[in-house]
Design a protein around this motif. Structure first.
Motif, PDB file in Angstrom:
ATOM      1  N   SER A  58       6.641  21.380  -8.042  1.00 44.68           N
ATOM      2  CA  SER A  58       5.184  21.437  -8.114  1.00 44.68           C
ATOM      3  C   SER A  58       4.762  21.499  -9.575  1.00 44.68           C
ATOM      4  O   SER A  58       5.407  22.152 -10.402  1.00 44.68           O
ATOM      5  N   GLN A 100       1.216  22.027 -11.668  1.00 39.30           N
ATOM      6  CA  GLN A 100      -0.214  22.305 -11.753  1.00 39.30           C
ATOM      7  C   GLN A 100      -0.663  22.049 -13.184  1.00 39.30           C
ATOM      8  O   GLN A 100      -0.257  22.750 -14.112  1.00 39.30           O
ATOM      9  N   ARG A 147      -5.391  19.266 -11.465  1.00 35.39           N
ATOM     10  CA  ARG A 147      -4.542  18.471 -10.583  1.00 35.39           C
ATOM     11  C   ARG A 147      -3.258  19.218 -10.233  1.00 35.39           C
ATOM     12  O   ARG A 147      -2.521  19.670 -11.098  1.00 35.39           O
ATOM     13  N   GLU A 194       0.259  18.524  -8.369  1.00 36.10           N
ATOM     14  CA  GLU A 194       1.151  17.479  -7.860  1.00 36.10           C
ATOM     15  C   GLU A 194       2.396  18.132  -7.293  1.00 36.10           C
ATOM     16  O   GLU A 194       3.038  18.960  -7.952  1.00 36.10           O
ATOM     17  N   GLU A 216       5.324  12.360  -2.852  1.00 35.71           N
ATOM     18  CA  GLU A 216       4.535  12.912  -3.947  1.00 35.71           C
ATOM     19  C   GLU A 216       3.091  13.018  -3.473  1.00 35.71           C
ATOM     20  O   GLU A 216       2.492  12.017  -3.077  1.00 35.71           O
ATOM     21  N   GLU A 217       2.539  14.210  -3.548  1.00 40.44           N
ATOM     22  CA  GLU A 217       1.202  14.442  -3.027  1.00 40.44           C
ATOM     23  C   GLU A 217       0.328  15.082  -4.097  1.00 40.44           C
ATOM     24  O   GLU A 217       0.774  15.974  -4.826  1.00 40.44           O
ATOM     25  N   GLU A 218      -0.909  14.599  -4.196  1.00 38.23           N
ATOM     26  CA  GLU A 218      -1.928  15.203  -5.065  1.00 38.23           C
ATOM     27  C   GLU A 218      -3.125  15.568  -4.195  1.00 38.23           C
ATOM     28  O   GLU A 218      -4.041  14.767  -4.013  1.00 38.23           O
ATOM     29  N   ALA A 259      -7.252  16.623  -6.254  1.00 36.96           N
ATOM     30  CA  ALA A 259      -7.364  16.600  -7.715  1.00 36.96           C
ATOM     31  C   ALA A 259      -8.836  16.455  -8.082  1.00 36.96           C
ATOM     32  O   ALA A 259      -9.573  15.673  -7.476  1.00 36.96           O
ATOM     33  N   ASN A 290      -4.160   6.242  -1.670  1.00 35.56           N
ATOM     34  CA  ASN A 290      -5.043   7.037  -2.516  1.00 35.56           C
ATOM     35  C   ASN A 290      -6.440   7.078  -1.900  1.00 35.56           C
ATOM     36  O   ASN A 290      -6.978   6.038  -1.512  1.00 35.56           O
TER      37      ASN A 290
END
Length: 620
Positions: free
Chosen positions: A64, A66, A88, A90, A121-123, A126, A214
């Motif tokens: 992770s 940040q 953000r 991630e 991979e996740e955001e 954000a 996205n």
């Protein structure tokens, strides 16, 4: 198992030039909080012949990141300033499973392996709140172009109540990657006349899928008055860019908690930019499949002082991808999103020959002639668009990219010392076809006219040649305590000639430095081991502009790193590692050093701790 947590940051300055005038200056302050957790395990069964075995392996890793980026953009020629927060988180998760083994089949040995891996991979959420103020009066001093100074006479630069709401962007992004692979290798001894030899052959398959979804939501208006003071954060970086003795001040931007709480309480008053939302969301999404099937056959045999390794590898690549083309009308307004698809496949035959000649028991000469290839990143082949409207920048995919192929010739001399050590020296030559590089150009038409676009493209032919030298020597022949010393050094000189679209030949190959070198002094004795290492690489072209004056150049870099460990007894060590001891800059410039473009400073950082390799040893 492993767990790692760290808090870091960096100071970053980015320059925007209009010819030789400084048009814009960005002050960026980063703070980053990172966590890594991992679990790995292996189960192995060894058969009675002590050669045959079967294994199962598994790896799980979660990471992770940040990131808070506080950015002040000063537009000197327009008399404007912008303040933006990037908030953000991630997260990345990786799972890998594999099974395989080795078995004897008579005189032959077979190795096999099958594996599966998945990555995500996740955001989530954000957030990018942006505020702008105008009618500023800047005076810029360029006497030191690496550290330009400026003053603002109206006092509006730090009047946070004068910054009006410009935009609030939310991102929910998800990228996934799955990979299936399997391979088998067979090794068979035989005789070539009276000469013993080995025949090896095998095959491998890799099936990979990557997709990105996205969801971008853009609010570009507010029903009422909204100023930076309504979301103002308290963070102030008093140590920003210390190398300039306090000449730059990022100031304050919207706070992470303050801006999110305000948005949640007043979401109904924010005005949605529906066209911008659809443009940015649809253009960035893609799915790509890449399947690679390969087989090889090779042999190893000796003849007196000679050893020969001839072989050939055949690779077939098949790709399918789909993305979105965003359509605009004549006025530049969003009109529609049109799905796009494409595919590509190619077959390459890659022969190679390696030869070793033994001059004596400690001296060899090696030579190799090989063919190789480098595939484009398969997501670069998708016709996607990444739009950064604040920076007026655009990243594009290129579905017409070709694979890069190379012919390589290498000759190497090596001499082993009676004491622990080796010295090597060699020359090399490479001929490249359709190499890939990042091109920078300004869009002249369409809804993004004037934006700076970055896109991977194929160059023509390129050639590079040079020589390399290396020394690795433990000075055990020295008396007493000096016998623990060791030295390591290498140096590579590379010259290149590349064809660039619109420029012809005679250009440096993008991404290739002329000089690279490493030097280290080590010491191992009395339970202590330590290493002081200098690492250097010369400048190189990072991105190719419309002409040489617009090339983005990565400046040369010399970094000093330190590591040391001291034994505390059975199976335990006290260790220290310090990276970037002299706090070197990660720097880029545009065309020449009189136009610096990006300067990032990370300071020095390190690890101090105790390592126990077998904790149960103390009780056994």
């Amino acid at each position: 198992g492993s767990y790692f947590k760290t808090n870091r940051g960096s100071d970053n300055i980015e320059f925007g030039w209009d010819d030789n005038d400084l048009e814009e200056l960005e002050l960026r302050d980063y703070t980053v909080n990172r966590k890594r957790m991992g679990i790995t395990g292996t189960l192995e069964y060894l058969f009675d012949d002590e050669v045959s075995r079967f294994y199962l392996q598994g790896i799980w890793n979660e990471y992770s990141d940040q990131e808070f980026r506080r950015r002040a953009t000063l537009a000197f020629l327009d008399g404007e300033a912008e303040r933006e927060l990037k908030d953000r988180l991630e997260t990345q998760t990786i799972l890998s499973l594999a099974a395989g083994g080795t078995h004897l089949l008579g005189n032959a040995t077979v190795d096999y392996r099958a594996g599966y891996s998945s990555a995500e991979e996740e955001e989530p959420k954000a957030r990018y709140p942006v505020f702008v103020t105008e009618d500023l009066d800047f005076n810029v001093d360029l006497s030191d172009r690496d550290r330009p100074r400026y003053t603002e006479s109206t006092g509006g630069l730090t009047n946070y109540g004068a910054y009006e709401f410009d935009e609030y962007e939310l991102n929910d992004n998800l990228t996934t990657d799955t990979d299936f692979n399997a391979s088998v290798d067979l090794s068979l001894p035989f005789r070539l006349g009276s000469t013993p030899a080995t025949l090896k052959l095998g095959g491998k398959a890799r099936l990979k899928t990557k997709d990105r979804v996205n969801k971008v939501t853009i609010y570009d208006g507010y029903d009422g008055d909204l100023y930076l003071t309504d979301m103002l954060g308290s963070f102030v970086d008093n140590d920003f860019y210390l190398d300039c003795n306090g000449c730059y001040d990022v100031g304050r931007v919207a706070g992470a908690g303050e801006s999110w709480r305000f948005f949640q309480a007043n979401q109904g008053l924010f005005e949605l930019d529906s066209d911008g939302t659809r443009e940015d969301s649809n253009a960035e999404n893609f799915e790509a499949d890449e399947n690679v099937f390969a087989g090889y056959v090779m042999s190893t045999f000796d003849s007196g002082d000679w050893r020969f390794l001839p072989g050939v590898r055949v690779e077939y690549t098949d790709m399918d991808y789909q993305g979105n083309a965003v359509i605009f009308n004549e006025d530049g307004d969003y009109e529609a999103t049109q799905p796009t698809t494409g595919d590509n496949s190619y077959l390459h035959v890659l022969p190679g020959l390696n030869v070793r000649y033994r001059l004596d028991d400690r001296t060899n000469v090696r030579a190799a002639v090989t063919r190789s290839l480098a595939r484009p990143n398969y997501w670069d082949l998708v016709p996607y668009q990444l739009v950064n409207r604040e920076d007026e920048e655009l990243e594009l995919g290129n579905q017409d990219l070709d694979v890069t192929s190379a012919t390589n010739v290498d000759v190497l001399f090596e001499r082993y010392f009676q004491s622990i050590g080796v010295v090597t020296g060699g020359v090399f030559y490479k001929q490249l076809t359709d190499y890939v590089y990042n091109s920078i150009y300004d869009l002249s038409s369409g809804p993004y006219a004037g934006y700076e676009a970055v896109q991977p493209v194929n160059g023509g032919d390129a050639r590079l040649w040079g020589f390399e030298m290396a020394l690795n020597q433990q000075l055990t022949f020295l008396p007493g305590a000096l016998s623990g010393l060791g030295v390591y050094a290498n140096y590579t000189w590379t010259d290149s000639d590349a064809e660039i679209i619109g420029r012809g030949s005679g250009n440096r190959l993008p991404g290739q430095a002329e000089h690279t070198a490493n030097f280290a002094v080590s010491y191992e004795k009395y339970g202590f081991s330590g290493r002081l290492a200098w690492n250097y690489f010369g400048e190189y072209i990072d991105e190719v502009g419309e002409d040489a004056a617009e090339d983005r150049i990565h400046d040369d870099h010399l970094q000093l790193d330190l590591s040391a460990a001291y034994s505390l007894g059975r199976n335990a060590q006290l260790f220290l590692e310090v990276i970037n001891v002299t706090d070197e800059c990660f720097c880029f410039y545009r065309g020449d050093k009189e136009r610096p473009e990006q300067q990032e400073w990370y300071s020095r950082w390190g690890h101090l701790g105790i390592k126990v390799t077998d904790p149960l040893a103390y009780w056994r």
